[in-house]
Design an enzyme around this catalytic site. Sequence first.
Site, PDB file in Angstrom:
ATOM      1  N   GLU A   7       0.604  -1.540   0.095  1.00 47.08           N
ATOM      2  CA  GLU A   7       0.571  -0.103   0.102  1.00 47.08           C
ATOM      3  C   GLU A   7       0.557   1.209   0.101  1.00 47.08           C
ATOM      4  O   GLU A   7       1.452   1.709   0.835  1.00 47.08           O
ATOM      5  CB  GLU A   7      -0.621   0.464   1.823  1.00 47.08           C
ATOM      6  CG  GLU A   7      -2.242   1.201   1.526  1.00 47.08           C
ATOM      7  CD  GLU A   7      -2.941   1.262   2.739  1.00 47.08           C
ATOM      8  OE1 GLU A   7      -2.752   0.906   3.543  1.00 47.08           O
ATOM      9  OE2 GLU A   7      -3.997   2.468   2.457  1.00 47.08           O
ATOM     10  N   LYS A  23      -2.387  -2.178  -3.173  1.00 45.71           N
ATOM     11  CA  LYS A  23      -3.780  -1.082  -2.083  1.00 45.71           C
ATOM     12  C   LYS A  23      -2.590   0.280  -2.834  1.00 45.71           C
ATOM     13  O   LYS A  23      -2.480   1.009  -1.748  1.00 45.71           O
ATOM     14  CB  LYS A  23      -3.451  -1.549  -0.902  1.00 45.71           C
ATOM     15  CG  LYS A  23      -4.482  -0.030  -0.463  1.00 45.71           C
ATOM     16  CD  LYS A  23      -5.566  -1.055   0.902  1.00 45.71           C
ATOM     17  CE  LYS A  23      -5.712   0.195   2.162  1.00 45.71           C
ATOM     18  NZ  LYS A  23      -6.324  -0.880   3.189  1.00 45.71           N
TER      19      LYS A  23
HETATM   20  P1  13P Z   1      -8.762   4.104   4.008  1.00 43.31           P
HETATM   21  O1  13P Z   1      -9.966   3.133   3.475  1.00 43.31           O
HETATM   22  O2  13P Z   1      -9.656   4.675   5.550  1.00 43.31           O
HETATM   23  O3  13P Z   1      -8.164   4.888   3.560  1.00 43.31           O
HETATM   24  O4  13P Z   1      -8.391   3.026   4.422  1.00 43.31           O
HETATM   25  C1  13P Z   1      -8.064   2.301   3.957  1.00 43.31           C
HETATM   26  C2  13P Z   1      -6.478   1.763   5.101  1.00 43.31           C
HETATM   27  O5  13P Z   1      -6.237   0.676   5.081  1.00 43.31           O
HETATM   28  C3  13P Z   1      -5.565   3.192   4.628  1.00 43.31           C
HETATM   29  O6  13P Z   1      -4.485   2.670   5.788  1.00 43.31           O
END
Ligand code: 13P
Length: 335
Positions: free
Chosen positions: A177, A219
């Site tokens: 991510e 992600k």
């Molecule tokens: P949000 O969808 O609130 O951005 O959170 C996703 C997430 O896992 C952030 O690390």
Amino acid sequence: MTAQTLIDTAQALVAGDKGLLAMDESNATCNKRFAALNIPQTESARRDWRELIVTAPGLADSISGAILFDETIRQTTNAGKPFAKALADAGIIPGIKVDMGAKPLAGHPGETVTEGLDGLRERLSEYVGMGARFAKWRGVIAIGDGLPTRACIDVNAHALARYAALCQEAGVVPIVEPEVLMDGGHSLARCAEVTEEVLREVFVQLNAQGVLLEGMLLKPNMVLPGQGSQTQDSVDAVADATVTRLLRTVPAAVPGVAFLSGGQSAQLASARLNAMNVKFKSRMPWALTFSFSRAVQQPALDLWKGQAANVAEAQKALVFRTGCNKAARGGRYDA
Ligand code: 13P
């Protein structure tokens, strides 16, 4: 652990038009959201909230995997069942956030590097023993005057790749991510440029560390104008910019791309995901789905308010939103 196990888990996480549920807020983040609604900021209130989510009837119809926080994976339902087991019994794959948070990057004001590599091999082994089959690590990139710096992109991409390699060694599918934040007054075009640069470097580093692309998920953020920008572009413009940059940078071997919501409203996040799947389905080599926290949890949290009497209504709101996003993944969402 074989490569096939990683591939099978990654495929299962993106199967059947479903998405992921991020419920891995750190205690500090969870407490901040509770404080805004006057919910007590205690371990037991956090447990109650997570129980509400995990036991929501019908959740597994639209959710393939749920990402837990360290505190949560050690907690149990009221009936005494560990949350990871409760998820698995419902047909939802348990996952775990393993990073230790974004810390100020030395010499780079306004930028962070995500920490948590030290001891990660041992922590992964413990989480596997508790039932986790996938993991998450979030690197954070801010856009601003002169930001991001190349140094910030490099260290975060490098850490993501080292994390991903350690996960795969442990038989755990890494969710990679790299989040380009929507804070600031920047344009859609600037976010597009930064997102592309970041993703390019992330895949350079993943390849350098020998990460099996078929056994991971990405992600990313959607490509969006800054929250403070005067120009808020159309749903179609966001869809076009996002998919264009993903097609340039994400190898076809990656089975799925699951967006974070990043502070978008629940409705906009669904509408944008829907537009991408409507317009580009035939051109995308990977599944394009969701891994939202706020955009699925917030409407339910607003209803719950920490009151046992509101649990059923909040669960319905949660499952409604996950269902909306399942529809969006299939290009069938109607706001
Ligand atoms: P949000 O969808 O609130 O951005 O959170 C996703 C997430 O896992 C952030 O690390």
